[in-house]
Motif scaffolding. Sequence first.
Motif, PDB file in Angstrom:
ATOM      1  N   HIS A 224       0.854  -1.187   0.000  1.00  0.00           N
ATOM      2  CA  HIS A 224       0.000   0.000   0.000  1.00  0.00           C
ATOM      3  C   HIS A 224       0.895   1.245   0.000  1.00  0.00           C
ATOM      4  O   HIS A 224       1.805   1.359   0.831  1.00  0.00           O
ATOM      5  N   PRO A 225       0.676   2.194  -0.904  1.00  0.00           N
ATOM      6  CA  PRO A 225       1.571   3.358  -1.012  1.00  0.00           C
ATOM      7  C   PRO A 225       1.763   4.107   0.307  1.00  0.00           C
ATOM      8  O   PRO A 225       2.888   4.529   0.622  1.00  0.00           O
ATOM      9  N   GLU A 226       0.691   4.278   1.083  1.00  0.00           N
ATOM     10  CA  GLU A 226       0.824   5.014   2.341  1.00  0.00           C
ATOM     11  C   GLU A 226       1.631   4.219   3.366  1.00  0.00           C
ATOM     12  O   GLU A 226       2.341   4.809   4.190  1.00  0.00           O
ATOM     13  N   ILE A 227       1.548   2.886   3.308  1.00  0.00           N
ATOM     14  CA  ILE A 227       2.345   2.062   4.226  1.00  0.00           C
ATOM     15  C   ILE A 227       3.811   2.113   3.826  1.00  0.00           C
ATOM     16  O   ILE A 227       4.689   2.234   4.681  1.00  0.00           O
ATOM     17  N   VAL A 228       4.070   2.028   2.540  1.00  0.00           N
ATOM     18  CA  VAL A 228       5.452   2.131   2.062  1.00  0.00           C
ATOM     19  C   VAL A 228       6.048   3.460   2.500  1.00  0.00           C
ATOM     20  O   VAL A 228       7.197   3.528   2.990  1.00  0.00           O
ATOM     21  N   GLN A 229       5.269   4.529   2.366  1.00  0.00           N
ATOM     22  CA  GLN A 229       5.752   5.853   2.762  1.00  0.00           C
ATOM     23  C   GLN A 229       5.962   5.939   4.265  1.00  0.00           C
ATOM     24  O   GLN A 229       6.950   6.519   4.736  1.00  0.00           O
ATOM     25  N   LEU A 230       5.040   5.328   5.027  1.00  0.00           N
ATOM     26  CA  LEU A 230       5.153   5.361   6.486  1.00  0.00           C
ATOM     27  C   LEU A 230       6.397   4.615   6.951  1.00  0.00           C
ATOM     28  O   LEU A 230       7.153   5.109   7.798  1.00  0.00           O
ATOM     29  N   VAL A 231       6.627   3.437   6.404  1.00  0.00           N
ATOM     30  CA  VAL A 231       7.809   2.653   6.788  1.00  0.00           C
ATOM     31  C   VAL A 231       9.088   3.419   6.446  1.00  0.00           C
ATOM     32  O   VAL A 231      10.044   3.459   7.238  1.00  0.00           O
ATOM     33  N   ALA A 232       9.094   4.058   5.296  1.00  0.00           N
ATOM     34  CA  ALA A 232      10.277   4.828   4.896  1.00  0.00           C
ATOM     35  C   ALA A 232      10.491   6.028   5.822  1.00  0.00           C
ATOM     36  O   ALA A 232      11.632   6.379   6.161  1.00  0.00           O
ATOM     37  N   SER A 233       9.390   6.639   6.273  1.00  0.00           N
ATOM     38  CA  SER A 233       9.517   7.845   7.098  1.00  0.00           C
ATOM     39  C   SER A 233      10.036   7.554   8.499  1.00  0.00           C
ATOM     40  O   SER A 233      10.726   8.390   9.094  1.00  0.00           O
ATOM     41  N   VAL A 234       9.715   6.378   9.043  1.00  0.00           N
ATOM     42  CA  VAL A 234      10.191   6.071  10.395  1.00  0.00           C
ATOM     43  C   VAL A 234      11.607   5.510  10.380  1.00  0.00           C
ATOM     44  O   VAL A 234      12.277   5.454  11.413  1.00  0.00           O
ATOM     45  N   GLY A 235      12.073   5.085   9.193  1.00  0.00           N
ATOM     46  CA  GLY A 235      13.444   4.605   9.065  1.00  0.00           C
ATOM     47  C   GLY A 235      13.755   3.479  10.017  1.00  0.00           C
ATOM     48  O   GLY A 235      12.953   2.561  10.201  1.00  0.00           O
ATOM     49  N   GLU A 236      14.913   3.561  10.647  1.00  0.00           N
ATOM     50  CA  GLU A 236      15.343   2.500  11.562  1.00  0.00           C
ATOM     51  C   GLU A 236      15.006   2.822  13.014  1.00  0.00           C
ATOM     52  O   GLU A 236      15.405   2.098  13.914  1.00  0.00           O
ATOM     53  N   ARG A 237      14.251   3.905  13.220  1.00  0.00           N
ATOM     54  CA  ARG A 237      13.900   4.287  14.596  1.00  0.00           C
ATOM     55  C   ARG A 237      12.837   3.375  15.185  1.00  0.00           C
ATOM     56  O   ARG A 237      12.702   3.274  16.409  1.00  0.00           O
ATOM     57  N   VAL A 238      12.056   2.732  14.326  1.00  0.00           N
ATOM     58  CA  VAL A 238      10.885   1.983  14.772  1.00  0.00           C
ATOM     59  C   VAL A 238      11.005   0.535  14.311  1.00  0.00           C
ATOM     60  O   VAL A 238      11.347   0.266  13.154  1.00  0.00           O
ATOM     61  N   ALA A 239      10.705  -0.392  15.213  1.00  0.00           N
ATOM     62  CA  ALA A 239      10.694  -1.814  14.853  1.00  0.00           C
ATOM     63  C   ALA A 239       9.492  -2.095  13.955  1.00  0.00           C
ATOM     64  O   ALA A 239       8.356  -1.742  14.290  1.00  0.00           O
ATOM     65  N   VAL A 240       9.737  -2.721  12.810  1.00  0.00           N
ATOM     66  CA  VAL A 240       8.680  -3.016  11.842  1.00  0.00           C
ATOM     67  C   VAL A 240       8.558  -4.523  11.677  1.00  0.00           C
ATOM     68  O   VAL A 240       9.556  -5.222  11.478  1.00  0.00           O
TER      69      VAL A 240
END
Length: 264
Positions: free
Chosen positions: A63-79
């Motif tokens: 999902h484009p918004e999920i891809v963008q969200l994951v990219a925005s949090v970078g390595e700061r957040v466990a995914v």
Amino acid sequence: MPIKTISSAHNNDLKDLSRLLQNARDRRKSGLMVLEGIHLATASLEAGGELTALYINAEASAHPEIVQLVASVGERVAVSYITPGVFAKVTALTSAPELLALARRPVPERPAAHVSRLLLEDIQDPGNLGTILRSAAASGVNEVFLSKGCVDVYSPKVLRAGMGAHFVLNLHEAADLEAVLNDFNGSKLVTALDGAVSLYSQDLTGPVAFVFGNEGSGVSTALQALAPARIKIPMPGQAESLNVAMAATVCLFERVRQLEAQAG
């Protein structure tokens, strides 16, 4: 942080997530809340909130918004990506959201002096509380004080009903409402069915403290005694009363109407 894939409902992280979804005590103890869906996670981030983990339904990974969200949090957040069948077991929603996010519960700032505020006493229904918060945010009343007897303001149901309002409000949990009213210098208005004064007769253009009470018992006598103005919303129809969320919305937007009229 490396991205993980979880395919078992027995995963310890998912067990912890389930507890946080279901148990207010665990949420308060951990200082966390669970955000369900892209909208709430994004709204939290845009307001400066801190996500600590993302659990993404693997079906929505592209999902484009999920891809963008994951990219925005970078390595700061466990995914973590969760297989669809397992993800559906974690959330109680009939239609599983795209993601669940863990976030820090905000620490309220010291309330600004001489600004309007909302006092909520023992509101129990999550939908009511979330709707009230949404109306408060929309009407520009950002200081909200909740008694200890209110439902957890950061419960998933309240968060869903609030639609992101939590992140633009200054929420004071377990507040001493009597002390808050005593320290307030503006107009103090308590809603009551037997209130003698119409809401529409009140000047709401200055600082106002609106007090709303429990769905069944209303505002306690102790708080009523501290508010000089007991107000009612005129109801020419056949209903005996308004839902507390609707009553709060009417009052908040009567203030907006008066401010708009004053501004010309």
